[in-house]
Design a protein around this motif. Sequence first.
Motif, mmCIF file in Angstrom:
data_model
loop_
_atom_site.group_PDB
_atom_site.id
_atom_site.type_symbol
_atom_site.label_atom_id
_atom_site.label_comp_id
_atom_site.label_asym_id
_atom_site.label_seq_id
_atom_site.Cartn_x
_atom_site.Cartn_y
_atom_site.Cartn_z
ATOM 1 N N PHE A 118 35.935 15.985 19.538
ATOM 2 C CA PHE A 118 36.984 15.332 20.328
ATOM 3 C C PHE A 118 37.986 16.341 20.897
ATOM 4 O O PHE A 118 38.652 16.068 21.894
ATOM 5 N N SER A 119 38.084 17.512 20.254
ATOM 6 C CA SER A 119 39.025 18.514 20.771
ATOM 7 C C SER A 119 38.596 19.012 22.152
ATOM 8 O O SER A 119 39.424 19.561 22.886
ATOM 9 N N VAL A 120 37.325 18.833 22.508
ATOM 10 C CA VAL A 120 36.848 19.304 23.813
ATOM 11 C C VAL A 120 37.433 18.479 24.961
ATOM 12 O O VAL A 120 38.067 19.043 25.860
ATOM 13 N N PRO A 121 37.261 17.130 24.977
ATOM 14 C CA PRO A 121 37.994 16.380 26.016
ATOM 15 C C PRO A 121 39.507 16.533 25.891
ATOM 16 O O PRO A 121 40.202 16.540 26.906
ATOM 17 N N ALA A 122 40.016 16.674 24.667
ATOM 18 C CA ALA A 122 41.467 16.833 24.525
ATOM 19 C C ALA A 122 41.947 18.114 25.191
ATOM 20 O O ALA A 122 42.988 18.129 25.867
ATOM 21 N N ALA A 141 44.644 20.546 29.813
ATOM 22 C CA ALA A 141 44.538 21.506 30.921
ATOM 23 C C ALA A 141 44.778 20.802 32.259
ATOM 24 O O ALA A 141 45.491 21.320 33.121
ATOM 25 N N VAL A 142 44.194 19.614 32.433
ATOM 26 C CA VAL A 142 44.386 18.858 33.676
ATOM 27 C C VAL A 142 45.851 18.443 33.832
ATOM 28 O O VAL A 142 46.435 18.577 34.907
ATOM 29 N N LEU A 143 46.442 17.965 32.749
ATOM 30 C CA LEU A 143 47.833 17.506 32.800
ATOM 31 C C LEU A 143 48.762 18.628 33.244
ATOM 32 O O LEU A 143 49.729 18.404 33.975
ATOM 33 N N LEU A 144 48.442 19.868 32.806
ATOM 34 C CA LEU A 144 49.299 21.008 33.135
ATOM 35 C C LEU A 144 48.855 21.724 34.407
ATOM 36 O O LEU A 144 49.518 22.662 34.856
ATOM 37 N N SER A 145 47.747 21.286 35.023
ATOM 38 C CA SER A 145 47.218 22.018 36.177
ATOM 39 C C SER A 145 48.164 22.039 37.378
ATOM 40 O O SER A 145 48.207 23.047 38.085
ATOM 41 N N PRO A 146 48.950 20.977 37.657
ATOM 42 C CA PRO A 146 49.853 21.077 38.808
ATOM 43 C C PRO A 146 50.887 22.191 38.656
ATOM 44 O O PRO A 146 51.379 22.715 39.650
ATOM 45 N N ILE A 147 51.240 22.566 37.412
ATOM 46 C CA ILE A 147 52.152 23.703 37.249
ATOM 47 C C ILE A 147 51.385 24.935 36.749
ATOM 48 O O ILE A 147 51.997 25.972 36.482
ATOM 49 N N GLY A 148 50.076 24.836 36.617
ATOM 50 C CA GLY A 148 49.240 26.005 36.321
ATOM 51 C C GLY A 148 49.423 26.598 34.947
ATOM 52 O O GLY A 148 49.197 27.795 34.758
ATOM 53 N N MET A 149 49.827 25.789 33.984
ATOM 54 C CA MET A 149 50.146 26.330 32.661
ATOM 55 C C MET A 149 49.016 26.073 31.651
ATOM 56 O O MET A 149 48.263 25.120 31.797
ATOM 57 N N PRO A 150 48.903 26.949 30.627
ATOM 58 C CA PRO A 150 47.789 26.846 29.678
ATOM 59 C C PRO A 150 48.043 25.817 28.575
ATOM 60 O O PRO A 150 49.187 25.560 28.203
ATOM 61 N N ALA A 151 46.950 25.266 28.039
ATOM 62 C CA ALA A 151 47.042 24.249 26.980
ATOM 63 C C ALA A 151 47.424 24.857 25.636
ATOM 64 O O ALA A 151 47.873 24.146 24.741
ATOM 65 N N LEU A 152 47.205 26.165 25.498
ATOM 66 C CA LEU A 152 47.432 26.850 24.211
ATOM 67 C C LEU A 152 46.683 26.112 23.102
ATOM 68 O O LEU A 152 45.563 25.649 23.329
ATOM 69 N N THR A 153 47.260 26.009 21.898
ATOM 70 C CA THR A 153 46.561 25.281 20.840
ATOM 71 C C THR A 153 47.051 23.841 20.709
ATOM 72 O O THR A 153 46.861 23.203 19.666
ATOM 73 N N ALA A 154 47.663 23.316 21.775
ATOM 74 C CA ALA A 154 48.130 21.928 21.728
ATOM 75 C C ALA A 154 46.991 20.936 21.437
ATOM 76 O O ALA A 154 47.202 19.977 20.686
ATOM 77 N N PRO A 155 45.787 21.123 21.994
ATOM 78 C CA PRO A 155 44.709 20.178 21.663
ATOM 79 C C PRO A 155 44.410 20.164 20.167
ATOM 80 O O PRO A 155 44.215 19.090 19.581
#
Lengths: 358, 358, 358
Positions: free
Chosen positions: A294-298, A303-317
């Motif tokens: 499940f961490s893969v879609p997460a 990543a998609v949610l942050l894509s408009p500002i181009g920022m990384p997901a880090l270990t949030a998933p």
Amino acid sequence: MAARGAPRRVADRWADLAQRSPAVEAVDALLRGLGQVMFQNNPLTGLLFLVGILVNSPKLAGTGLLGLAVSTLAAYLLGADRSLIRNGLFGFNGVLVGIGLALFLELDLLLGVYIVIGAAVSTVVMMALANLLSTWDMPALTAPFVLTTWLLLFAVYQFSALQPTDLIAPAAPTPEAAVQTDLRELATGSGGLTLANLAHGLFRGVGEVMFEDNLLSGLIFLAGIAVNSRISAGFALLGAALGLLTALVMGADGFTAYHGLYGFNAVLCAIAIGGVFFVLTWRSALYAAVAAIFSVPAFAAIAVLLSPIGMPALTAPFVLVTWLFLWPKAGFGALTPVPLADVSTAEKVRAAHLPRRP
Amino acid sequence: MAARGAPRRVADRWADLAQRSPAVEAVDALLRGLGQVMFQNNPLTGLLFLVGILVNSPKLAGTGLLGLAVSTLAAYLLGADRSLIRNGLFGFNGVLVGIGLALFLELDLLLGVYIVIGAAVSTVVMMALANLLSTWDMPALTAPFVLTTWLLLFAVYQFSALQPTDLIAPAAPTPEAAVQTDLRELATGSGGLTLANLAHGLFRGVGEVMFEDNLLSGLIFLAGIAVNSRISAGFALLGAALGLLTALVMGADGFTAYHGLYGFNAVLCAIAIGGVFFVLTWRSALYAAVAAIFSVPAFAAIAVLLSPIGMPALTAPFVLVTWLFLWPKAGFGALTPVPLADVSTAEKVRAAHLPRRP
Amino acid sequence: MAARGAPRRVADRWADLAQRSPAVEAVDALLRGLGQVMFQNNPLTGLLFLVGILVNSPKLAGTGLLGLAVSTLAAYLLGADRSLIRNGLFGFNGVLVGIGLALFLELDLLLGVYIVIGAAVSTVVMMALANLLSTWDMPALTAPFVLTTWLLLFAVYQFSALQPTDLIAPAAPTPEAAVQTDLRELATGSGGLTLANLAHGLFRGVGEVMFEDNLLSGLIFLAGIAVNSRISAGFALLGAALGLLTALVMGADGFTAYHGLYGFNAVLCAIAIGGVFFVLTWRSALYAAVAAIFSVPAFAAIAVLLSPIGMPALTAPFVLVTWLFLWPKAGFGALTPVPLADVSTAEKVRAAHLPRRP
């Protein structure tokens, strides 16, 4: 046990030294802080993690050590519980802040100041979350790192004194855009489901837990985990494999998969749930596997949610999925949660909690 | 003490009147609600805050008073605890809702209805968060204002009956764009690190706590704080200075800095942590300073996060940073948290909690 | 009571069967899971909800049943409390995951796998939130559905194996764009404030609670609620009406309003607050009405926030607004909160909690 006698004696001697010398004690706490990035409270694990970072990037090793030292020192100065500090619980977020900021921002004098502030604040956030989450006996995981680093990174567009690296590239998502699914390296572009490419995807997945896009780093990290817990090393590998496999099945971007980015959150989910925060049984192993998948879609979602500002997901998933899978606690009869005070190696937890056969 | 005899007598007389006359009691509660925007439970502070808003914008004073009255009335009608209402704890979010909506939306009949609904809902959210946060004895701060106003503002693109003002301008961030760092006013464009421009940046930072982009408003607000607590007034000024200085060091946008937008969150962080929610010591003062400095990247980060939809950060950076710095509570031995029931002026808290010298 | 004798006997016979046959017990639990989407713990309600979905879309009925079965089965396998499972509390999020994913993603073999994983994870998230929220005796509502479905949907841009439907359309908001306020259907474009169009907006609002953009579905759903609680059916209708009316007053998009999208969150807010989680009095009815009205800007706000990535708000506005309005609990003297263990039909709650007249 005989074969493990020599390392055991070295470990005992080190523990002995750490008790008598404040300098060794400090080094011990710092190394444990490194090990705690993957839940391993062991100075040798930390040392191997440092080696794993060094073989990929001396620069990241340097900024990581700066973050590690500052966050641990901040905990001392603020008067945090000494035993928590000694176990490295104020170090693992700091080292990630140091590496993460240096990966996404260009090297600069102000970057050093930025890392110092970020690492110190990560200690404040760690204590804040530890207190908040104590209501449910839940761990803060790497949330202090994610929160602190996000705030400092997002801000960079507004500050001319800091420049983002090429890894920061805002782009609004488009439903029509085709995903490049060929498994391949960014630089050479050689692709395909070859054994070599799969090995890179797998071990870089372990390496990326500490932002090291390097097969060798991943192998050394695995060795570092294994010296403390073979179960955790096994789950790290299982997580990396499930992350990569899920990404391939879903037709995810092949560059991203090759570079281990679908693996590192799965690695952490698998270790955390597979034996550390739930007693290892075949049921909790399966539960950990579902979390890793499940961490893969997460990861893709954040990543998609942050894509408009181009920022990384880090270990949030990892933080989000692991919180969701841990918070049920004793609510699921099929699983035995480990009280935070009893968290140790997966092996010791299993020995202490499982009923012994007569 | 002799010199303060006259104001003290006026204050006593007012308190006396408030106990006997329901009308005066209501005015007292409303004025305290104004004062509570900066943690000052004092009707005279509230009166001076009102004057500070009036000198900049009678319109915002009007919508602010509407929000203040409605949110306080809603608390009465819903049967909230009377002593909380009397201390202005259901007013400070309402006044900010009234001002915030009127600043970002064009004046209109429906705007009035919108403010009434928003102010009433802010009282519901205040009670919700007070109950939620009571688990950790944590304050709601201005989170009810931020949450309620964000929802009402974000919605505006979907409603033809309301128009956003020019302050709402969506723009996706671009890594290459150069930041204009010259400290200058929006209108005239006269720039540079002159004493006048620095003074504007400093005092507008205090003024912007209530959305007043005006040096004089900032000065009157400072006076309003000072009549209740000189310590808090000092920390307000310190916060504004640290916010401005940090913005200049980081090379932030000079328009934004001149107009105090890097100051107002720092002001609130500094007051809250510097003596109100932690007993004032040199250690907590330093801790408050770090929080004020960290509020600058936090403000920039939240502004970036909201930039694709063009929405303002409001006081969310203050709420987030102050929560993070307060939640450690007694976890840091170097700091003494103040139980919410004991919160008063920084001076009284210090007198009550610090061990007296023989 | 005499007139209701026959249905009562059928209900008793069904309950009797469910106690003796595990198969009937399972069907009963699944039907209650359907009913719990709108807080109705009644198998007949669930059956009517299924009919309501079927008349609009056999496909969505199929994927909904898949999600329902998997989420309930996951709860059994994980060893969740049996009485919670029997009351359908692990089914209502699963059915929404199944319908929601199938509405926004193209039908595909992998979609089936995706729904299975999503439904299973929704059970984990349900238990996580139930445990987290037990601190305040607060319900999880449909938050597990929203969270799980958001993660799975946001990810779709990164996965070539899944394709979004036309309902997913990213578009950054523009302040100048005019809103089309004429109340009309998407297909024919026949508009205006006609009785027919208003009826569509009203009843589709009830239908959209389960993503059924269909007047008849809405009517059947209302009947389904009414067989269990006439009060809840009344509040569902009131919520739909207030949602539509508020949208029209604010000048919201007429397509969106016609298709019930301003109604479904209001419907759920009205049912939840009007009699289920607060004892029904004229005060709590008014309070529920304010919540329903406030859900309109909340829906618009979350839609705007997600517009750059083109993702749907789902029932997040309902969850957020209802949490905010419930969390005050006993803090408002004018309202009587219902302990979760006592939640039943609005009628029974009212009978149990209101003082009887002599």
